[in-house]
Enzyme design. Sequence first.
Site, PDB file in Angstrom:
ATOM      1  N   PHE A 196      -1.367  16.055   4.635  1.00  0.00           N
ATOM      2  CA  PHE A 196      -1.732  15.440   3.357  1.00  0.00           C
ATOM      3  C   PHE A 196      -0.524  15.435   2.433  1.00  0.00           C
ATOM      4  O   PHE A 196       0.047  16.473   2.111  1.00  0.00           O
ATOM      5  CB  PHE A 196      -2.904  16.181   2.702  1.00  0.00           C
ATOM      6  CG  PHE A 196      -3.550  15.336   1.652  1.00  0.00           C
ATOM      7  CD1 PHE A 196      -4.510  14.388   2.003  1.00  0.00           C
ATOM      8  CD2 PHE A 196      -3.172  15.456   0.317  1.00  0.00           C
ATOM      9  CE1 PHE A 196      -5.077  13.564   1.030  1.00  0.00           C
ATOM     10  CE2 PHE A 196      -3.741  14.637  -0.664  1.00  0.00           C
ATOM     11  CZ  PHE A 196      -4.697  13.694  -0.304  1.00  0.00           C
TER      12      PHE A 196
ATOM     13  N   GLU B 299       0.831  -1.201   0.000  1.00  0.00           N
ATOM     14  CA  GLU B 299       0.000   0.000   0.000  1.00  0.00           C
ATOM     15  C   GLU B 299       0.873   1.261   0.000  1.00  0.00           C
ATOM     16  O   GLU B 299       2.016   1.219   0.427  1.00  0.00           O
ATOM     17  CB  GLU B 299      -0.818   0.005   1.291  1.00  0.00           C
ATOM     18  CG  GLU B 299      -2.295   0.105   1.249  1.00  0.00           C
ATOM     19  CD  GLU B 299      -2.992   1.100   0.365  1.00  0.00           C
ATOM     20  OE1 GLU B 299      -2.430   1.639  -0.581  1.00  0.00           O
ATOM     21  OE2 GLU B 299      -4.171   1.339   0.671  1.00  0.00           O
ATOM     22  N   ASP B 300       0.297   2.355  -0.436  1.00  0.00           N
ATOM     23  CA  ASP B 300       1.023   3.621  -0.390  1.00  0.00           C
ATOM     24  C   ASP B 300       0.999   4.212   1.024  1.00  0.00           C
ATOM     25  O   ASP B 300       2.008   4.645   1.542  1.00  0.00           O
ATOM     26  CB  ASP B 300       0.451   4.631  -1.403  1.00  0.00           C
ATOM     27  CG  ASP B 300      -1.075   4.788  -1.328  1.00  0.00           C
ATOM     28  OD1 ASP B 300      -1.731   4.097  -0.524  1.00  0.00           O
ATOM     29  OD2 ASP B 300      -1.614   5.615  -2.089  1.00  0.00           O
TER      30      ASP B 300
ATOM     31  N   ARG C  94       1.204  12.172  -8.682  1.00  0.00           N
ATOM     32  CA  ARG C  94       1.628  10.785  -8.423  1.00  0.00           C
ATOM     33  C   ARG C  94       3.059  10.539  -8.894  1.00  0.00           C
ATOM     34  O   ARG C  94       3.776   9.707  -8.357  1.00  0.00           O
ATOM     35  CB  ARG C  94       0.717   9.798  -9.167  1.00  0.00           C
ATOM     36  CG  ARG C  94      -0.695   9.696  -8.603  1.00  0.00           C
ATOM     37  CD  ARG C  94      -1.391   8.477  -9.208  1.00  0.00           C
ATOM     38  NE  ARG C  94      -2.837   8.525  -9.044  1.00  0.00           N
ATOM     39  CZ  ARG C  94      -3.493   8.097  -7.961  1.00  0.00           C
ATOM     40  NH1 ARG C  94      -2.832   7.593  -6.940  1.00  0.00           N
ATOM     41  NH2 ARG C  94      -4.800   8.162  -7.903  1.00  0.00           N
TER      42      ARG C  94
ATOM     43  N   ASP D  58      -3.991   5.285   6.655  1.00  0.00           N
ATOM     44  CA  ASP D  58      -4.498   6.487   7.301  1.00  0.00           C
ATOM     45  C   ASP D  58      -5.404   6.061   8.468  1.00  0.00           C
ATOM     46  O   ASP D  58      -4.921   5.735   9.544  1.00  0.00           O
ATOM     47  CB  ASP D  58      -5.228   7.292   6.215  1.00  0.00           C
ATOM     48  CG  ASP D  58      -5.680   8.670   6.652  1.00  0.00           C
ATOM     49  OD1 ASP D  58      -4.963   9.305   7.432  1.00  0.00           O
ATOM     50  OD2 ASP D  58      -6.743   9.114   6.192  1.00  0.00           O
TER      51      ASP D  58
HETATM   52  P1  IMP Z   1      -7.831   4.683   5.131  1.00  0.00           P
HETATM   53  O1  IMP Z   1      -6.625   4.072   5.803  1.00  0.00           O
HETATM   54  O2  IMP Z   1      -8.954   3.708   4.926  1.00  0.00           O
HETATM   55  O3  IMP Z   1      -8.299   5.915   5.845  1.00  0.00           O
HETATM   56  O4  IMP Z   1      -7.470   5.188   3.676  1.00  0.00           O
HETATM   57  C1  IMP Z   1      -6.251   5.108   3.138  1.00  0.00           C
HETATM   58  C2  IMP Z   1      -6.305   5.685   1.728  1.00  0.00           C
HETATM   59  O5  IMP Z   1      -6.602   7.096   1.763  1.00  0.00           O
HETATM   60  C3  IMP Z   1      -4.954   5.579   1.079  1.00  0.00           C
HETATM   61  O6  IMP Z   1      -4.814   4.367   0.382  1.00  0.00           O
HETATM   62  C4  IMP Z   1      -4.918   6.783   0.186  1.00  0.00           C
HETATM   63  O7  IMP Z   1      -5.496   6.468  -1.065  1.00  0.00           O
HETATM   64  C5  IMP Z   1      -5.769   7.817   0.874  1.00  0.00           C
HETATM   65  N1  IMP Z   1      -4.941   8.768   1.636  1.00  0.00           N
HETATM   66  C6  IMP Z   1      -4.854   8.901   2.968  1.00  0.00           C
HETATM   67  N2  IMP Z   1      -3.996   9.873   3.329  1.00  0.00           N
HETATM   68  C7  IMP Z   1      -3.509  10.385   2.182  1.00  0.00           C
HETATM   69  C8  IMP Z   1      -2.542  11.416   1.891  1.00  0.00           C
HETATM   70  O8  IMP Z   1      -1.943  12.078   2.764  1.00  0.00           O
HETATM   71  N3  IMP Z   1      -2.294  11.650   0.574  1.00  0.00           N
HETATM   72  C9  IMP Z   1      -2.908  10.951  -0.429  1.00  0.00           C
HETATM   73  N4  IMP Z   1      -3.795   9.967  -0.193  1.00  0.00           N
HETATM   74  C10 IMP Z   1      -4.105   9.679   1.090  1.00  0.00           C
HETATM   75 MG    MG Z   2      -4.230   3.668  -1.401  1.00  0.00          MG
END
Ligand code: IMP
Ligand code: MG
Length: 173
Positions: A150, A97-98, A163, A101
Site C-alpha cells: 500500500f 490515473e494514480d 497526498r 490495482d
Molecule cells: P482498482 O484498480 O479498481 O482496484 O482500484 C484502484 C483504486 O484503488 C486507485 O485509483 C486508488 O484510489 C486505490 N488504490 C489502490 N491501491 C492503492 C494504494 O496502494 N494506495 C492508495 N490507493 C490505492
Molecule cells: Mg484513483
Amino acid sequence: MSEKIRQLLSEEEVDRRICEIGKQISKDYEGKSVHMICVLKGGVFFTCELAKRLTVPVSLDFMSVSSYGNDTNSSGVVRIVKDLDENIEGKDVLIVEDIIDSGRTLSHLIEILKQRHPNSIRLCTLLDKPERRVKDVKVDYVCFNIPDEFVVGYGLDYAQKYRNLPYIGVVEF
Ligand code: IMP
Ligand code: MG
C-alpha cells in the site's frame, strides 16, 4: 495513528520517469491534440506534472468516480461522483490515473467513456500493481510497476492523508 512511511520512489526518480513518458506520449500523439482526463483525486499531481511535459496541444478535464466495495477491494461498479464538463465525442482521450490495482474501476470507467464516442481512448498510470489484477485492462503508459504494497504520496492517500508527499512511499503499520 502510528504508521510510518518508507520511501519507495524518490522525487527525482518520479520526475525523471514522467519526463520520459511525456516524451513518449508527445511522440505518439504528434499532429493531434490530447484530451487528458484526470481521475480525481489521486491523479491530480501526476496529471499536472505530465501535462507540463507534453509538447502537443493539451486540454484537461476532471472526473471523480467512486467504486462500491469495502476498504481494500473495489467492486467494479463505478458511480460517477463528478462527471466531465465537456463532451468527448471525436476527441483523443488520455485517462490519467494514480494507480491500477485490481483494474475493476478503470475497466468500468473505460466502458462508460467509450459509449460517448471519443476518437480514441488510452490509459496512462503513474503506478501499476500487476500482481493484483482481477479485471483485464489495457494500460498504454505505465511509469512504474510496483509490488503489492500500500503506497501513498504524489496524489495517493491513506485515509485522505499523505497526498502531498513529493515522493512515493510504502505505508508501514
Ligand atoms: P482498482 O484498480 O479498481 O482496484 O482500484 C484502484 C483504486 O484503488 C486507485 O485509483 C486508488 O484510489 C486505490 N488504490 C489502490 N491501491 C492503492 C494504494 O496502494 N494506495 C492508495 N490507493 C490505492
Ligand atoms: Mg484513483
